[in-house]
Design a protein around this motif. Structure first.
Motif, PDB file in Angstrom:
ATOM      1  N   ILE A 158      16.708   1.123  10.534  1.00 55.68           N
ATOM      2  CA  ILE A 158      15.713   1.452   9.505  1.00 55.68           C
ATOM      3  C   ILE A 158      14.489   2.000  10.239  1.00 55.68           C
ATOM      4  CG2 ILE A 158      14.078   0.422   7.859  1.00 55.68           C
ATOM      5  CD1 ILE A 158      16.192  -1.556   7.043  1.00 55.68           C
ATOM      6  N   ARG A 159      13.867   2.995   9.648  1.00 56.30           N
ATOM      7  CA  ARG A 159      12.706   3.607  10.276  1.00 56.30           C
ATOM      8  C   ARG A 159      11.465   3.276   9.455  1.00 56.30           C
ATOM      9  NH1 ARG A 159      12.424   8.527  13.596  1.00 56.30           N
ATOM     10  NH2 ARG A 159      10.292   9.246  13.366  1.00 56.30           N
ATOM     11  N   ILE A 160      10.490   2.625  10.091  1.00 53.51           N
ATOM     12  CA  ILE A 160       9.239   2.295   9.392  1.00 53.51           C
ATOM     13  C   ILE A 160       8.089   3.043  10.063  1.00 53.51           C
ATOM     14  CG2 ILE A 160       7.596   0.463   8.788  1.00 53.51           C
ATOM     15  CD1 ILE A 160       9.906  -1.467   8.569  1.00 53.51           C
ATOM     16  N   THR A 161       7.358   3.799   9.263  1.00 56.88           N
ATOM     17  CA  THR A 161       6.225   4.561   9.794  1.00 56.88           C
ATOM     18  C   THR A 161       4.941   4.005   9.187  1.00 56.88           C
ATOM     19  OG1 THR A 161       7.655   6.497   9.869  1.00 56.88           O
ATOM     20  CG2 THR A 161       5.304   6.903  10.093  1.00 56.88           C
ATOM     21  N   ALA A 162       4.010   3.619  10.037  1.00 55.89           N
ATOM     22  CA  ALA A 162       2.724   3.102   9.553  1.00 55.89           C
ATOM     23  C   ALA A 162       1.623   4.010  10.061  1.00 55.89           C
ATOM     24  CB  ALA A 162       2.507   1.669  10.033  1.00 55.89           C
ATOM     25  N   GLU A 163       0.824   4.514   9.146  1.00 57.16           N
ATOM     26  CA  GLU A 163      -0.229   5.439   9.549  1.00 57.16           C
ATOM     27  C   GLU A 163      -1.582   5.036   8.996  1.00 57.16           C
ATOM     28  OE1 GLU A 163       2.069   8.901   8.437  1.00 57.16           O
ATOM     29  OE2 GLU A 163       1.894   9.605  10.520  1.00 57.16           O
ATOM     30  N   GLY A 164      -2.619   5.423   9.743  1.00 54.40           N
ATOM     31  CA  GLY A 164      -3.979   5.129   9.316  1.00 54.40           C
ATOM     32  C   GLY A 164      -4.677   4.239  10.320  1.00 54.40           C
ATOM     33  N   LYS A 165      -5.907   3.853   9.966  1.00 52.49           N
ATOM     34  CA  LYS A 165      -6.718   3.072  10.899  1.00 52.49           C
ATOM     35  C   LYS A 165      -7.034   1.715  10.276  1.00 52.49           C
ATOM     36  CE  LYS A 165     -10.887   3.535  13.714  1.00 52.49           C
ATOM     37  NZ  LYS A 165     -11.261   2.155  13.431  1.00 52.49           N
ATOM     38  N   LEU A 166      -6.824   0.663  11.065  1.00 50.04           N
ATOM     39  CA  LEU A 166      -7.121  -0.679  10.573  1.00 50.04           C
ATOM     40  C   LEU A 166      -8.639  -0.895  10.594  1.00 50.04           C
ATOM     41  CD1 LEU A 166      -4.405  -2.748  12.512  1.00 50.04           C
ATOM     42  CD2 LEU A 166      -4.380  -2.175  10.077  1.00 50.04           C
ATOM     43  N   ASP A 167      -9.171  -1.475   9.522  1.00 46.98           N
ATOM     44  CA  ASP A 167     -10.606  -1.793   9.477  1.00 46.98           C
ATOM     45  C   ASP A 167     -10.919  -2.915  10.456  1.00 46.98           C
ATOM     46  OD1 ASP A 167     -11.045   0.061   7.550  1.00 46.98           O
ATOM     47  OD2 ASP A 167     -11.029  -1.350   5.867  1.00 46.98           O
ATOM     48  N   ASP A 168     -12.202  -3.095  10.700  1.00 47.93           N
ATOM     49  CA  ASP A 168     -12.686  -4.221  11.510  1.00 47.93           C
ATOM     50  C   ASP A 168     -12.169  -5.539  10.946  1.00 47.93           C
ATOM     51  OD1 ASP A 168     -14.048  -3.264  13.565  1.00 47.93           O
ATOM     52  OD2 ASP A 168     -16.018  -4.038  12.948  1.00 47.93           O
ATOM     53  N   ARG A 169     -11.752  -6.410  11.829  1.00 50.59           N
ATOM     54  CA  ARG A 169     -11.244  -7.742  11.445  1.00 50.59           C
ATOM     55  C   ARG A 169      -9.950  -7.673  10.617  1.00 50.59           C
ATOM     56  NH1 ARG A 169     -16.380 -11.919  11.063  1.00 50.59           N
ATOM     57  NH2 ARG A 169     -16.977 -11.574  13.219  1.00 50.59           N
ATOM     58  N   VAL A 170      -9.348  -6.512  10.568  1.00 50.26           N
ATOM     59  CA  VAL A 170      -7.992  -6.406  10.015  1.00 50.26           C
ATOM     60  C   VAL A 170      -7.090  -6.218  11.236  1.00 50.26           C
ATOM     61  CG1 VAL A 170      -6.460  -5.176   8.444  1.00 50.26           C
ATOM     62  CG2 VAL A 170      -8.901  -5.387   7.908  1.00 50.26           C
ATOM     63  N   CYS A 171      -6.090  -7.072  11.369  1.00 53.32           N
ATOM     64  CA  CYS A 171      -5.353  -7.203  12.632  1.00 53.32           C
ATOM     65  C   CYS A 171      -3.904  -6.720  12.501  1.00 53.32           C
ATOM     66  CB  CYS A 171      -5.322  -8.670  13.067  1.00 53.32           C
ATOM     67  SG  CYS A 171      -6.908  -9.512  13.010  1.00 53.32           S
ATOM     68  N   ALA A 172      -3.237  -6.701  13.654  1.00 55.67           N
ATOM     69  CA  ALA A 172      -1.800  -6.372  13.688  1.00 55.67           C
ATOM     70  C   ALA A 172      -1.021  -7.291  12.749  1.00 55.67           C
ATOM     71  CB  ALA A 172      -1.272  -6.502  15.113  1.00 55.67           C
ATOM     72  N   LYS A 173      -1.472  -8.552  12.620  1.00 60.82           N
ATOM     73  CA  LYS A 173      -0.778  -9.496  11.737  1.00 60.82           C
ATOM     74  C   LYS A 173      -0.843  -9.039  10.283  1.00 60.82           C
ATOM     75  CE  LYS A 173       1.162 -13.566  10.910  1.00 60.82           C
ATOM     76  NZ  LYS A 173       0.580 -14.715  11.572  1.00 60.82           N
ATOM     77  N   ASP A 174      -1.963  -8.449   9.901  1.00 65.29           N
ATOM     78  CA  ASP A 174      -2.109  -7.984   8.519  1.00 65.29           C
ATOM     79  C   ASP A 174      -1.158  -6.822   8.242  1.00 65.29           C
ATOM     80  OD1 ASP A 174      -4.270  -9.826   7.837  1.00 65.29           O
ATOM     81  OD2 ASP A 174      -5.452  -8.656   9.255  1.00 65.29           O
ATOM     82  N   LEU A 175      -1.079  -5.920   9.208  1.00 63.26           N
ATOM     83  CA  LEU A 175      -0.127  -4.815   9.111  1.00 63.26           C
ATOM     84  C   LEU A 175       1.302  -5.358   9.025  1.00 63.26           C
ATOM     85  CD1 LEU A 175       1.056  -1.935   9.663  1.00 63.26           C
ATOM     86  CD2 LEU A 175       0.442  -2.241  12.057  1.00 63.26           C
ATOM     87  N   THR A 176       1.587  -6.352   9.845  1.00 58.68           N
ATOM     88  CA  THR A 176       2.930  -6.948   9.869  1.00 58.68           C
ATOM     89  C   THR A 176       3.265  -7.600   8.526  1.00 58.68           C
ATOM     90  OG1 THR A 176       2.620  -7.367  12.221  1.00 58.68           O
ATOM     91  CG2 THR A 176       4.397  -8.578  11.133  1.00 58.68           C
ATOM     92  N   LEU A 177       2.340  -8.394   7.994  1.00 56.85           N
ATOM     93  CA  LEU A 177       2.599  -9.063   6.708  1.00 56.85           C
ATOM     94  C   LEU A 177       2.744  -8.033   5.591  1.00 56.85           C
ATOM     95  CD1 LEU A 177       0.217 -12.174   6.902  1.00 56.85           C
ATOM     96  CD2 LEU A 177       2.704 -12.123   7.203  1.00 56.85           C
ATOM     97  N   LYS A 178       1.954  -6.979   5.673  1.00 53.73           N
ATOM     98  CA  LYS A 178       2.048  -5.912   4.663  1.00 53.73           C
ATOM     99  C   LYS A 178       3.464  -5.307   4.684  1.00 53.73           C
ATOM    100  CE  LYS A 178       0.631  -2.739   1.793  1.00 53.73           C
ATOM    101  NZ  LYS A 178       0.403  -3.138   0.397  1.00 53.73           N
ATOM    102  N   ILE A 179       3.965  -5.039   5.884  1.00 59.24           N
ATOM    103  CA  ILE A 179       5.306  -4.459   6.016  1.00 59.24           C
ATOM    104  C   ILE A 179       6.354  -5.422   5.455  1.00 59.24           C
ATOM    105  CG2 ILE A 179       7.090  -3.834   7.706  1.00 59.24           C
ATOM    106  CD1 ILE A 179       4.854  -2.596   9.436  1.00 59.24           C
ATOM    107  N   ILE A 180       6.233  -6.707   5.790  1.00 59.01           N
ATOM    108  CA  ILE A 180       7.230  -7.684   5.320  1.00 59.01           C
ATOM    109  C   ILE A 180       7.185  -7.805   3.790  1.00 59.01           C
ATOM    110  CG2 ILE A 180       7.916 -10.123   5.392  1.00 59.01           C
ATOM    111  CD1 ILE A 180       6.968 -10.079   8.343  1.00 59.01           C
ATOM    112  N   GLY A 181       5.982  -7.754   3.232  1.00 53.21           N
ATOM    113  CA  GLY A 181       5.844  -7.795   1.775  1.00 53.21           C
ATOM    114  C   GLY A 181       6.592  -6.627   1.130  1.00 53.21           C
ATOM    115  N   GLU A 182       6.520  -5.470   1.754  1.00 56.21           N
ATOM    116  CA  GLU A 182       7.176  -4.267   1.204  1.00 56.21           C
ATOM    117  C   GLU A 182       8.698  -4.319   1.399  1.00 56.21           C
ATOM    118  OE1 GLU A 182       5.637  -0.906   0.371  1.00 56.21           O
ATOM    119  OE2 GLU A 182       3.756  -1.989   0.052  1.00 56.21           O
ATOM    120  N   VAL A 183       9.099  -4.662   2.606  1.00 56.36           N
ATOM    121  CA  VAL A 183      10.536  -4.597   2.935  1.00 56.36           C
ATOM    122  C   VAL A 183      11.271  -5.805   2.337  1.00 56.36           C
ATOM    123  CG1 VAL A 183      12.201  -4.518   4.855  1.00 56.36           C
ATOM    124  CG2 VAL A 183      10.052  -3.270   5.034  1.00 56.36           C
TER     125      VAL A 183
END
Ligand SMILES: CC(C)[C@H](C(=O)O)[C@@H](O)C(=O)O
Ligand code: SF4
Length: 413
Positions: A158-183
């Motif tokens: 499966i190919r997952i593409t994440a684009e954009g810039k994380l805001d201050d105090r938004v971390c890799a964990k937030d990106l990760t949880l966002k992906i898991i919520g979607e998938v």
């Protein structure tokens, strides 16, 4: 035209391997920790093979119930220490060295293109380095101990593409949880996930490890970040062998594709009792807490402790707060950067580098009905104690929530 996984399995099996092929692959490195080595060694003994295939390729960290929490655990650990000596396994990391998934990368075993198998489900963490890292059961590990080989069905990708810039105090964990919520928690079952896009490329090694670590929480067999300059820099003076980076071909086959936009992503929280029960922190802010926990193979690295310290500095925690660095090396760096002092001044408790209360064994089990916010990767019912409730979030969110005693957006403290 091949995916990263197909290429790694082609090399490891010594013949062209495509998705869904069954192959017998040579394992580059094998890991079992105090929890699973016991069963693996028991099965290995039953096989009546005298010596392991290659002691230099076996890594045994003690991290799950370390230091031992009972007579039984102490006895089992004693047995494994004896076995490790008898087998001449030099890559043995006793209590306090840290969590297996931190220790292997730190010691240079996680390298691009390698096939690394651990008797632990979060062995997918090594995918952060462009390796195929995956978890197996203890009896499969016994087979690896004996022969250095294991059978696999080559996963589809499966190919997952994440684009954009994380805001201050938004971390890799937030990106990760966002992906898991979607998938979703089963959306990538037995698939290898490959991560692309500038939001991934901009992650540090620590951030990539957070992401790959949680691939199993989508059901994935592996979660692979293509290696780049960040990877090679981390591996300088660290990699234990030569390695060959592996990339997918432009027209490789993917069974699904996801696109995630991380611009203006808010901090994310996974609510009890499923890891894909994810919402923005604004949807759950104000939830009262009994405990906060920062650590684990997901978020116990220096960058995570720095994110927590930035929030905690000069503040006091309102609920009991446990902070456990993922390794001795990280604890040392945290001490020299003054982070431990910030944590202790804030009223937090430090624990021995290791898994700590992550799986509810010791060092911070929660009581019936109690609520914990944690930087870990699992919030299953009963995971940290019978009748407990676990919310998963980033180190910044957990730190902010610890100060307020309720789930809090780290941008508001
Ligand atoms: C104890 C071990 C088998 C287990 C795993 O494989 O994941 C543990 O690390 C966990 O996180 O639940
Ligand atoms: S820190 Fe938690 S998730 Fe990671 S290996 Fe230990 S018990 Fe498993």
């Amino acid at each position: 035209m091949s995916t990263i996984s197909e290429k790694i399995f082609s090399r490891a099996a010594g013949k062209e391997a495509k998705a869904n092929d069954f192959v017998i692959a040579d394992i580059d490195y094998a890991m079992a920790h105090d929890g699973t080595s016991i069963l693996a060694v028991r099965s290995f003994r039953q096989m009546e093979v005298e010596k392991v295939w290659d002691p230099s390729r076996i890594v045994i960290p003690f991290d799950h119930l370390a230091p031992a929490n009972s007579d039984t655990t102490a006895g089992l650990q004693k047995d494994i220490r004896g076995w490790v000596r008898q087998q001449g396994i030099r890559n043995f990391y006793d209590i306090g060295n840290g969590i297996c998934h931190q220790v292997l990368p730190e010691k240079g075993f996680a390298m691009p293109g390698k096939l690394i198998v651990g008797a632990d489900s979060h062995s997918c963490t090594y995918g952060a380095f462009g390796a195929f890292g995956t978890g197996v059961g203890a009896t499969d590990m016994a087979e690896i101990f004996a022969s250095g080989k294991l059978w696999f069905r080559v996963p589809e990708s499966i190919r997952i593409t994440a684009e954009g810039k994380l805001d201050d105090r938004v971390c890799a964990k937030d990106l990760t949880l966002k992906i898991i919520g979607e998938v979703t928690a089963s959306g990538a079952t037995y698939k290898a996930v490959e991560f692309y896009g500038d939001a991934i490329e901009n992650l540090s090694m620590a951030g990539r490890m957070t992401l790959s670590n949680m691939a199993i929480e989508m059901g994935a067999k592996a979660g692979i970040v293509p290696p780049d300059a960040t990877t090679f820099e981390y591996l300088k003076n660290r990699a234990v062998s030569d390695y060959e980076p592996v990339y997918s071909d432009g027209d490789a086959d993917y069974v699904a594709e996801y696109h995630i936009d991380v611009n203006s992503l808010e901090p994310q929280v996974a609510c009890p009792h499923e890891v894909d029960n994810v919402c923005g922190v604004s949807g759950i802010a104000g939830k009262k807490l009994d405990q906060a926990f920062i650590g684990t193979c997901t978020n116990g690295r220096l960058e995570d402790l720095e994110a927590a310290a930035e929030v905690l500095k000069g503040n006091e925690v309102a609920v009991r707060t446990i902070i456990i660095p993922a390794s001795r090396q990280i604890m040392k760096e945290a001490a020299s950067k003054g982070l431990i002092e910030i944590f202790l001044d804030a009223g937090a408790t430090m624990g021995t580098p290791g898994c700590g209360p992550c799986l509810g064994g010791h060092m911070g089990v929660i009581g019936e009905g109690e609520v914990c916010i944690s930087t870990a990767n699992r919030n299953f019912r009963g995971r940290m104690g019978t009748g407990g409730y676990i919310y998963l979030a980033s180190p910044a969110t957990v730190a902010a929530s610890a100060i307020k005693g309720e789930i809090t957006d780290p941008r508001n403290v």
